[in-house]
Design a protein around this motif. Structure first.
Motif, mmCIF file in Angstrom:
data_model
loop_
_atom_site.group_PDB
_atom_site.id
_atom_site.type_symbol
_atom_site.label_atom_id
_atom_site.label_comp_id
_atom_site.label_asym_id
_atom_site.label_seq_id
_atom_site.Cartn_x
_atom_site.Cartn_y
_atom_site.Cartn_z
ATOM 1 N N THR A 13 0.829 -1.213 0.000
ATOM 2 C CA THR A 13 0.000 0.000 0.000
ATOM 3 C C THR A 13 0.858 1.255 0.000
ATOM 4 O O THR A 13 0.601 2.193 -0.768
ATOM 5 C CB THR A 13 -0.935 0.010 1.222
ATOM 6 N N HIS B 7 -8.013 -3.647 0.019
ATOM 7 C CA HIS B 7 -6.602 -3.259 -0.060
ATOM 8 C C HIS B 7 -5.749 -4.488 -0.318
ATOM 9 O O HIS B 7 -6.212 -5.635 -0.194
ATOM 10 C CB HIS B 7 -6.157 -2.590 1.251
ATOM 11 N N ASP C 222 0.284 -3.813 6.498
ATOM 12 C CA ASP C 222 -0.095 -4.586 5.317
ATOM 13 C C ASP C 222 1.009 -5.558 4.892
ATOM 14 O O ASP C 222 0.733 -6.547 4.219
ATOM 15 C CB ASP C 222 -0.424 -3.647 4.150
ATOM 16 N N ARG D 118 -2.729 -0.227 9.609
ATOM 17 C CA ARG D 118 -4.142 -0.320 9.236
ATOM 18 C C ARG D 118 -4.963 -0.760 10.445
ATOM 19 O O ARG D 118 -4.555 -1.638 11.203
ATOM 20 C CB ARG D 118 -4.330 -1.305 8.083
ATOM 21 N N ASP E 14 -5.945 3.423 -0.272
ATOM 22 C CA ASP E 14 -7.058 2.498 -0.052
ATOM 23 C C ASP E 14 -7.058 1.993 1.387
ATOM 24 O O ASP E 14 -6.013 1.767 1.961
ATOM 25 C CB ASP E 14 -6.948 1.312 -1.008
#
Length: 292
Positions: free
Chosen positions: A94, A206, A234, A146, A292
């Protein structure tokens, strides 16, 4: 050494504002009286003398010049948008090392600068948001991960798979790529791959990255306390995050879940990519876009 930039900015605004106020209520009237007295008592007015009597002290001149600029920066940075640079690969694919991002400072409520006290509640983090926050073990350091778990959620991680409230996070294998985090010359470099999955967390779709040659951690489960958030990178096999939290009193160093008062804001866009800010290595804008 960590520099507390928000505190320095508040101090700078306070000092320059005080100089501007001091000039307005005391120094400027005194200069005007001196000029009036000189003009009334002098037969011939000397322009140089007049200019000297009317001249602002250098410190006051700088203070009045910088105050509005610093005040605007403070307002923008504290309440609207703050820029950050990504220093590590924990949010790949990401976000990449060297991405310059923008963080919305009011998505999760208006907070006082330095004190970080929420004064106007606007919204709360949602599952799937990419959020900047202060590191639970050292609040001077900012992290970005995240949001996986909300207050009260039951989170599990087993066989390299996230579970939220008993349900596996939906994912689909997109592609397999070479693992670029394996050092050049490593005997297993050619065999090291990374699998990129498309995951669904809340309303966010994502990509997440898993190494095929990393060890599978033992299964673990957590319950997110009230007022806290469970954060995960991520780049699942190369991210220090809330999965490495242990109960208070345990010998293992705590990473921690993130309390609400440590939240900085919601990352929403990449505006530049510049891994090495040097003149010989110019920035790139190919990664510009919404997060995202």
């Amino acid at each position: 050494m960590h520099i507390n930039f928000p505190l320095l900015l508040v101090i700078a605004v306070g000092v320059t504002g005080l100089l501007a106020l001091l000039d307005r209520i005391w120094l400027a009237p005194r200069r005007r009286r001196a000029v009036a007295a000189y003009q009334a008592g002098a037969g011939t007015v000397d322009p140089d003398t007049l200019e000297k009597l009317n001249r602002e002290p250098l410190l006051v001149e700088y203070g009045k010049s910088f105050f509005p600029v610093l005040a605007v920066v403070l307002i923008l940075r504290s309440f609207l948008v703050e820029p950050f640079q990504i220093p590590s690969g924990s949010m790949k694919p990401t976000l990449a090392v060297g991405d310059f991002i923008l963080v919305n400072k009011f998505s999760y409520g208006i907070r006082l600068p330095v004190l970080e006290t929420k004064i106007i509640p606007i919204g709360d983090p949602q599952r799937g948001d990419v959020m900047v926050f202060r590191y639970p073990n050292d609040p001077r350091i900012n992290f970005i991960k995240r949001v996986v778990g909300l207050p009260g959620d039951h989170i599990a991680y087993r066989d390299k798979r996230l579970f939220v409230n008993g349900e596996p996070v939906q994912r689909e294998l997109l592609r397999t790529v070479q693992d670029d985090e394996v050092p050049a010359g490593h005997p297993l470099q050619a065999l090291a791959k990374a699998e990129i999955y498309l995951e669904q967390l809340g309303a966010a779709t994502h990509e997440a990255r898993y190494k095929n040659m990393s060890q599978t951690p033992p299964p673990r489960e957590w319950v997110v306390p009230e007022g806290h958030y469970f954060m995960v990178g991520d780049n699942r096999d190369n991210s220090n995050d809330s999965r490495y939290w242990t109960a208070p009193g345990m010998p293992t160093e705590l990473w921690g879940m993130v309390p609400d008062n440590y939240i900085v804001g919601k990352a929403f866009a990449v505006w530049m990519h510049w891994p090495e800010p040097k003149l010989r290595n110019l920035p790139s804008f190919t990664r510009v876009g919404l997060i995202d």
